[in-house]
Scaffold this active site. Structure first.
Site, PDB file in Angstrom:
ATOM      1  N   TYR A 171       0.983  -1.190   0.032  1.00  0.00           N
ATOM      2  CA  TYR A 171      -0.044   0.001  -0.025  1.00  0.00           C
ATOM      3  C   TYR A 171       1.006   1.312  -0.102  1.00  0.00           C
ATOM      4  O   TYR A 171       0.692   2.290  -0.860  1.00  0.00           O
ATOM      5  CB  TYR A 171      -1.034  -0.141   1.139  1.00  0.00           C
ATOM      6  CG  TYR A 171      -1.853   0.942   1.541  1.00  0.00           C
ATOM      7  CD1 TYR A 171      -3.021   1.032   0.791  1.00  0.00           C
ATOM      8  CD2 TYR A 171      -1.633   2.024   2.413  1.00  0.00           C
ATOM      9  CE1 TYR A 171      -4.019   1.948   0.922  1.00  0.00           C
ATOM     10  CE2 TYR A 171      -2.623   2.970   2.844  1.00  0.00           C
ATOM     11  CZ  TYR A 171      -3.750   3.112   2.011  1.00  0.00           C
ATOM     12  OH  TYR A 171      -4.806   4.107   2.021  1.00  0.00           O
ATOM     13  N   LYS A 179       0.876   3.990  -2.850  1.00  0.00           N
ATOM     14  CA  LYS A 179       0.394   5.405  -2.468  1.00  0.00           C
ATOM     15  C   LYS A 179       1.622   6.339  -2.832  1.00  0.00           C
ATOM     16  O   LYS A 179       1.187   7.475  -3.312  1.00  0.00           O
ATOM     17  CB  LYS A 179       0.027   5.594  -0.970  1.00  0.00           C
ATOM     18  CG  LYS A 179      -1.296   4.919  -0.978  1.00  0.00           C
ATOM     19  CD  LYS A 179      -2.449   5.429  -1.755  1.00  0.00           C
ATOM     20  CE  LYS A 179      -3.678   5.230  -1.193  1.00  0.00           C
ATOM     21  NZ  LYS A 179      -4.520   5.773  -2.047  1.00  0.00           N
TER      22      LYS A 179
HETATM   23  P1  NAI Z   1     -13.652   2.496   1.716  1.00  0.00           P
HETATM   24  O1  NAI Z   1     -13.248   0.893   1.576  1.00  0.00           O
HETATM   25  O2  NAI Z   1     -14.530   2.702   2.531  1.00  0.00           O
HETATM   26  O3  NAI Z   1     -13.814   3.103   0.027  1.00  0.00           O
HETATM   27  C1  NAI Z   1     -13.163   2.503  -0.866  1.00  0.00           C
HETATM   28  C2  NAI Z   1     -14.196   1.993  -2.109  1.00  0.00           C
HETATM   29  O4  NAI Z   1     -13.046   1.769  -3.352  1.00  0.00           O
HETATM   30  C3  NAI Z   1     -15.081   0.879  -1.751  1.00  0.00           C
HETATM   31  O5  NAI Z   1     -16.356   1.516  -1.803  1.00  0.00           O
HETATM   32  C4  NAI Z   1     -14.455   0.046  -2.695  1.00  0.00           C
HETATM   33  O6  NAI Z   1     -15.406  -0.628  -3.140  1.00  0.00           O
HETATM   34  C5  NAI Z   1     -13.967   0.837  -3.854  1.00  0.00           C
HETATM   35  N1  NAI Z   1     -13.142  -0.136  -4.629  1.00  0.00           N
HETATM   36  C6  NAI Z   1     -11.960  -0.677  -4.360  1.00  0.00           C
HETATM   37  N2  NAI Z   1     -11.459  -1.410  -5.331  1.00  0.00           N
HETATM   38  C7  NAI Z   1     -12.050  -1.099  -6.265  1.00  0.00           C
HETATM   39  C8  NAI Z   1     -11.737  -1.204  -7.874  1.00  0.00           C
HETATM   40  N3  NAI Z   1     -10.663  -1.964  -8.072  1.00  0.00           N
HETATM   41  N4  NAI Z   1     -12.511  -0.258  -8.563  1.00  0.00           N
HETATM   42  C9  NAI Z   1     -13.501   0.472  -8.256  1.00  0.00           C
HETATM   43  N5  NAI Z   1     -13.812   0.550  -6.777  1.00  0.00           N
HETATM   44  C10 NAI Z   1     -13.220   0.054  -6.000  1.00  0.00           C
HETATM   45  O7  NAI Z   1     -12.080   3.254   2.126  1.00  0.00           O
HETATM   46  P2  NAI Z   1     -11.750   4.839   2.232  1.00  0.00           P
HETATM   47  O8  NAI Z   1     -11.226   4.977   3.577  1.00  0.00           O
HETATM   48  O9  NAI Z   1     -13.046   5.546   1.947  1.00  0.00           O
HETATM   49  O10 NAI Z   1     -10.799   5.163   1.226  1.00  0.00           O
HETATM   50  C11 NAI Z   1     -10.704   5.870   0.171  1.00  0.00           C
HETATM   51  C12 NAI Z   1      -9.347   6.111  -0.329  1.00  0.00           C
HETATM   52  O11 NAI Z   1      -8.751   6.788   0.521  1.00  0.00           O
HETATM   53  C13 NAI Z   1      -8.606   4.846  -0.557  1.00  0.00           C
HETATM   54  O12 NAI Z   1      -7.850   5.107  -1.627  1.00  0.00           O
HETATM   55  C14 NAI Z   1      -7.582   4.780   0.651  1.00  0.00           C
HETATM   56  O13 NAI Z   1      -6.714   4.085   0.423  1.00  0.00           O
HETATM   57  C15 NAI Z   1      -7.452   6.206   0.893  1.00  0.00           C
HETATM   58  N6  NAI Z   1      -7.145   6.368   2.420  1.00  0.00           N
HETATM   59  C16 NAI Z   1      -7.974   6.370   3.276  1.00  0.00           C
HETATM   60  C17 NAI Z   1      -7.527   6.810   4.571  1.00  0.00           C
HETATM   61  C18 NAI Z   1      -8.513   6.627   5.732  1.00  0.00           C
HETATM   62  O14 NAI Z   1      -7.954   7.097   6.887  1.00  0.00           O
HETATM   63  N7  NAI Z   1      -9.617   5.920   5.484  1.00  0.00           N
HETATM   64  C19 NAI Z   1      -6.273   7.057   4.784  1.00  0.00           C
HETATM   65  C20 NAI Z   1      -5.387   7.338   3.807  1.00  0.00           C
HETATM   66  C21 NAI Z   1      -5.973   6.909   2.528  1.00  0.00           C
END
Ligand code: NAI
Length: 310
Positions: A166, A170
């Site tokens: 990851y 990133k």
């Molecule tokens: P989440 O798991 O709630 O949302 C991620 C969404 O991406 C999910 O709805 C999932 O179905 C979708 N997804 C996954 N793989 C996919 C693909 N191949 N094609 C299309 N859709 C896909 O997680 P969250 O926390 O909302 O994460 C959003 C972004 O923020 C991610 O890139 C994550 O790495 C990043 N992030 C989140 C942090 C946090 O504190 N929540 C911290 C740092 C980064």
């Protein structure tokens, strides 16, 4: 400061069926954008698929009077992404904003990590962002307007135990964003990065309830809207969480120029305090600016004419 509005603009938000992506999609829609709610609908580790999450967000947008379409493309699949972008152009005729947000986790220490899990995470975050950006790029060039956001993580910028796949994916997105902000400038395409920290299913169980209550995705979305607005900066890394915003900066120290008879590892170690001295550190505009800096420092240290005219 003018109100930030997106009327007449079309935005693709990947991974918008849940968490941060859902919040960004709703925030953009509330200010007038037409939204493509992309989501594969899988679990946190990327297994499974489903269209319910994306469709539910489309229904929320429509209920507030907005326009949206659901799309189930897997961002790591180039053909599916191209089909998504073709469908958006067919339906709406333009794409102004791309928020690369989709993501998964497959945490393990590097010793226990399989290369398959390393690859899958890189495929979703890095290749997925590149696929989406590559597919929208010609449309943005043609329009002479585009705003692209990459979602990095503190894990990639600073490191985090158990997240080699990851973190690598990133931070690689930083290289992509840097180059695209340079290549996009003449087409009014601006590229930026978000380093969020939010309460979503990804961070469930990692933080206490009182902290999670402060870290709702809606506290981050205003930063996203700023970074994809007409007045957006370019090449910025915005740290965001709980309504707090800070810039993550990459700087280079002034450094030292070693003499010809000092080209040894011992001399580098001896100069380490000066090499690492943050006083006078500056951002470096692009790769050749570093080359120019070193060539000039070396020439000055030897009393030679400065070798770089610009
Ligand atoms: P989440 O798991 O709630 O949302 C991620 C969404 O991406 C999910 O709805 C999932 O179905 C979708 N997804 C996954 N793989 C996919 C693909 N191949 N094609 C299309 N859709 C896909 O997680 P969250 O926390 O909302 O994460 C959003 C972004 O923020 C991610 O890139 C994550 O790495 C990043 N992030 C989140 C942090 C946090 O504190 N929540 C911290 C740092 C980064």
């Amino acid at each position: 400061m003018n109100d930030v509005r997106f009327d007449g603009q079309v935005a693709i938000v990947t991974g918008a069926g849940a968490g941060l992506g859902r919040s960004h999609a709703l925030g953009l829609a509330a200010r007038g954008a037409t939204i493509v709610v992309n989501d594969l609908g899988g679990s946190v580790d990327g297994s499974g698929t489903g269209s319910a999450a994306a469709q539910a967000v489309v229904a929320e947008i429509e209920a507030m009077g907005g326009t949206a379409m659901a799309n189930g493309a897997d961002v790591s699949d180039e053909a599916q992404v191209r089909a998504m972008v073709d469908a958006v152009i067919d339906a709406y005729g333009r794409i102004d904003i791309l928020v690369n947000n989709a993501g998964i986790l497959r945490d393990k220490t590097f010793a226990k990590m399989t290369m398959a899990d390393f690859q899958t995470v890189v495929d979703v975050h890095l290749i997925g962002s590149a696929n989406c950006t590559h597919a929208v790029w010609p449309h943005m060039v043609e329009q002479g307007y585009g705003r692209i956001l990459f979602t990095t993580s503190a894990s990639g910028l600073y490191g985090n135990f158990g997240q080699s796949n990851y973190g690598a994916a990133k931070s690689a997105m930083l290289g992509l964003m840097n180059v695209l902000s340079i290549e996009g400038a003449k087409f009014n395409i601006r590229a930026n990065m978000l380093a969020p920290s939010a309460a979503t299913r990804m961070t469930e169980g990692l933080l206490s309830a009182d902290v999670l209550a402060l870290m709702q995705p809606e506290t981050i979305t205003p930063g996203v809207l700023a970074l994809v607005s007409a007045d957006a900066p370019s090449k910025m890394i915005l740290g965001a969480g709980a309504g707090c915003f800070a810039e993550v900066q990459v700087r280079e120290t002034a450094g030292v120029a070693l003499a010809d008879d000092q080209m040894t590892p011992e001399a580098v170690l001896a100069a380490m305090d000066q090499i690492r001295d943050p006083e006078g550190a500056t951002p470096v505009e692009h790769a050749f600016a570093q080359t120019r800096k070193f060539a000039r420092m070396a020439a000055a240290a030897r009393g030679l004419p400065l070798p770089w005219n610009d």
